[in-house]
Design a protein around this motif. Structure first.
Motif, mmCIF file in Angstrom:
data_model
loop_
_atom_site.group_PDB
_atom_site.id
_atom_site.type_symbol
_atom_site.label_atom_id
_atom_site.label_comp_id
_atom_site.label_asym_id
_atom_site.label_seq_id
_atom_site.Cartn_x
_atom_site.Cartn_y
_atom_site.Cartn_z
ATOM 1 N N MET A 87 0.880 -1.068 0.131
ATOM 2 C CA MET A 87 -0.199 0.090 0.088
ATOM 3 C C MET A 87 1.108 1.281 -0.149
ATOM 4 O O MET A 87 0.686 2.160 -0.781
ATOM 5 C CB MET A 87 -1.092 0.038 1.095
ATOM 6 N N PRO A 88 1.869 1.387 0.886
ATOM 7 C CA PRO A 88 2.484 2.739 0.789
ATOM 8 C C PRO A 88 3.207 2.816 -0.536
ATOM 9 O O PRO A 88 3.120 4.039 -0.812
ATOM 10 C CB PRO A 88 3.474 2.651 1.671
ATOM 11 N N GLY A 89 3.809 1.903 -1.146
ATOM 12 C CA GLY A 89 4.346 2.098 -2.507
ATOM 13 C C GLY A 89 3.270 2.345 -3.503
ATOM 14 O O GLY A 89 3.910 3.008 -4.619
ATOM 15 N N LEU A 90 2.069 2.237 -3.362
ATOM 16 C CA LEU A 90 0.904 2.608 -4.341
ATOM 17 C C LEU A 90 0.460 4.113 -4.271
ATOM 18 O O LEU A 90 -0.358 4.388 -5.151
ATOM 19 C CB LEU A 90 -0.240 1.550 -4.159
ATOM 20 N N PHE A 91 1.063 4.645 -3.098
ATOM 21 C CA PHE A 91 0.989 6.042 -3.177
ATOM 22 C C PHE A 91 2.045 7.002 -3.097
ATOM 23 O O PHE A 91 2.342 7.724 -2.050
ATOM 24 C CB PHE A 91 0.099 6.428 -1.856
ATOM 25 N N PRO A 92 2.992 6.814 -4.390
ATOM 26 C CA PRO A 92 4.062 7.901 -4.263
ATOM 27 C C PRO A 92 3.704 9.521 -4.109
ATOM 28 O O PRO A 92 2.598 9.490 -4.525
ATOM 29 C CB PRO A 92 4.695 7.431 -5.642
ATOM 30 N N ASP A 93 4.574 10.156 -3.753
ATOM 31 C CA ASP A 93 4.228 11.650 -3.699
ATOM 32 C C ASP A 93 4.540 12.237 -4.813
ATOM 33 O O ASP A 93 5.596 12.790 -5.102
ATOM 34 C CB ASP A 93 5.019 12.150 -2.318
ATOM 35 N N ASN A 94 3.741 12.089 -6.053
ATOM 36 C CA ASN A 94 4.146 12.706 -7.293
ATOM 37 C C ASN A 94 2.493 13.304 -7.716
ATOM 38 O O ASN A 94 1.426 12.874 -7.529
ATOM 39 C CB ASN A 94 4.873 11.754 -8.319
ATOM 40 N N LYS A 95 2.804 13.959 -8.936
ATOM 41 C CA LYS A 95 1.433 14.675 -9.453
ATOM 42 C C LYS A 95 0.525 13.427 -10.004
ATOM 43 O O LYS A 95 -0.648 13.707 -9.660
ATOM 44 C CB LYS A 95 1.937 15.420 -10.869
ATOM 45 N N MET A 96 1.259 12.416 -10.401
ATOM 46 C CA MET A 96 0.142 11.432 -11.264
ATOM 47 C C MET A 96 -0.659 10.824 -9.661
ATOM 48 O O MET A 96 -1.810 10.445 -10.012
ATOM 49 C CB MET A 96 0.726 10.257 -11.819
ATOM 50 N N LEU A 106 -7.179 11.413 -0.897
ATOM 51 C CA LEU A 106 -7.127 12.808 -0.450
ATOM 52 C C LEU A 106 -5.782 13.223 -0.189
ATOM 53 O O LEU A 106 -4.941 12.332 0.179
ATOM 54 C CB LEU A 106 -7.788 12.870 0.816
ATOM 55 N N PRO A 107 -5.449 14.445 -0.236
ATOM 56 C CA PRO A 107 -4.088 14.916 0.033
ATOM 57 C C PRO A 107 -3.609 14.800 1.566
ATOM 58 O O PRO A 107 -2.456 14.657 1.695
ATOM 59 C CB PRO A 107 -4.061 16.501 0.033
ATOM 60 N N ALA A 108 -4.637 14.405 2.328
ATOM 61 C CA ALA A 108 -4.222 13.950 3.524
ATOM 62 C C ALA A 108 -3.203 12.801 3.690
ATOM 63 O O ALA A 108 -2.448 12.577 4.817
ATOM 64 C CB ALA A 108 -5.408 13.969 4.531
ATOM 65 N N ILE A 109 -3.342 11.930 2.795
ATOM 66 C CA ILE A 109 -2.430 10.754 2.619
ATOM 67 C C ILE A 109 -0.777 11.325 2.984
ATOM 68 O O ILE A 109 -0.201 10.798 3.591
ATOM 69 C CB ILE A 109 -2.630 9.894 1.183
ATOM 70 N N TRP A 110 -0.698 12.266 1.956
ATOM 71 C CA TRP A 110 0.812 12.926 1.866
ATOM 72 C C TRP A 110 1.154 13.545 3.187
ATOM 73 O O TRP A 110 2.332 13.776 3.733
ATOM 74 C CB TRP A 110 1.156 13.312 0.629
ATOM 75 N N SER A 111 0.084 14.509 3.614
ATOM 76 C CA SER A 111 0.497 15.368 4.662
ATOM 77 C C SER A 111 0.268 14.572 6.110
ATOM 78 O O SER A 111 0.978 15.026 7.157
ATOM 79 C CB SER A 111 -0.672 16.563 4.624
ATOM 80 N N ARG A 112 -0.259 13.540 6.036
ATOM 81 C CA ARG A 112 -0.276 12.858 7.297
ATOM 82 C C ARG A 112 0.148 11.358 6.798
ATOM 83 O O ARG A 112 -0.438 10.538 7.303
ATOM 84 C CB ARG A 112 -1.698 12.703 7.925
ATOM 85 N N TRP A 113 1.416 11.114 6.309
ATOM 86 C CA TRP A 113 1.967 10.173 5.680
ATOM 87 C C TRP A 113 2.338 8.954 6.871
ATOM 88 O O TRP A 113 2.146 7.728 6.824
ATOM 89 C CB TRP A 113 3.189 10.258 5.223
#
Length: 166
Positions: A87-96, A106-113
């Motif tokens: 799961m963490p690898g399926l949500f890289p912090d990039n535009k796509m 939601l953007p909260a994924i990356w702000s609350r990684w």
């Protein structure tokens, strides 16, 4: 298990019934939302779809719609472990990943990684416990409780990190 004395799998607890209904809506939403998804977004939707399908099959079994089958629970636990670990690898912090086609993230994924990855870890831990329990008991009620405890990880994550359905 003696087939002449199959335990009743009817859901008597309203909380389980409500969860089962929400699970069906979740699965149908995941399947519907795949239209047009590409790249990493499609990969994670496919993973979520697999987990949702397996959850739905097990929930149907516990609702008495299908015969009790420990192998369905074991297969669900295996799927939850596999996808929870990736799961963490399926949500890289990039535009796509953040804005790609049809994403429900939601953007909260990356702000609350840290919180997000802890929930993925929790899914894996609970799924490993479910997997071990499947190997040690034939008691449907015990397995049902463990299964629904495991799937709470999914709903907990979706409440915080997934766009609400219309």
């Amino acid at each position: 298990m003696n087939n002449s004395k199959k335990p009743s799998m009817k859901m008597k607890n309203p909380a389980y019934l409500a969860f089962g209904c929400s699970l069906v809506l979740l699965v149908s939403g995941v399947v519907h939302s795949h239209n047009g998804a590409t790249g990493i977004v499609k990969q994670r939707m496919d993973a979520m779809g697999d987990m949702g399908d397996r959850s739905s099959d097990v929930a149907d079994m516990f609702k008495g719609k299908t015969a009790f089958d420990k192998q369905l629970i074991a297969a669900a636990a295996d799927s939850f472990i596999e996808h929870g670990m990736e799961m963490p690898g399926l949500f890289p912090d990039n535009k796509m990943s953040r804005t790609g086609s049809q994403t429900e993230a939601l953007p909260a994924i990356w702000s609350r990684w840290k919180e997000f990855t802890e929930l993925a870890d929790d899914l894996v831990t609970r799924s490993e416990s479910l997997q071990a329990l499947v190997k040690t008991t034939d008691e449907p009620r015990t397995l049902k409780r463990a299964f629904f405890r495991t799937t709470k990880s999914c709903s907990g994550c979706h409440k915080q990190f997934r766009k609400p359905k219309d």
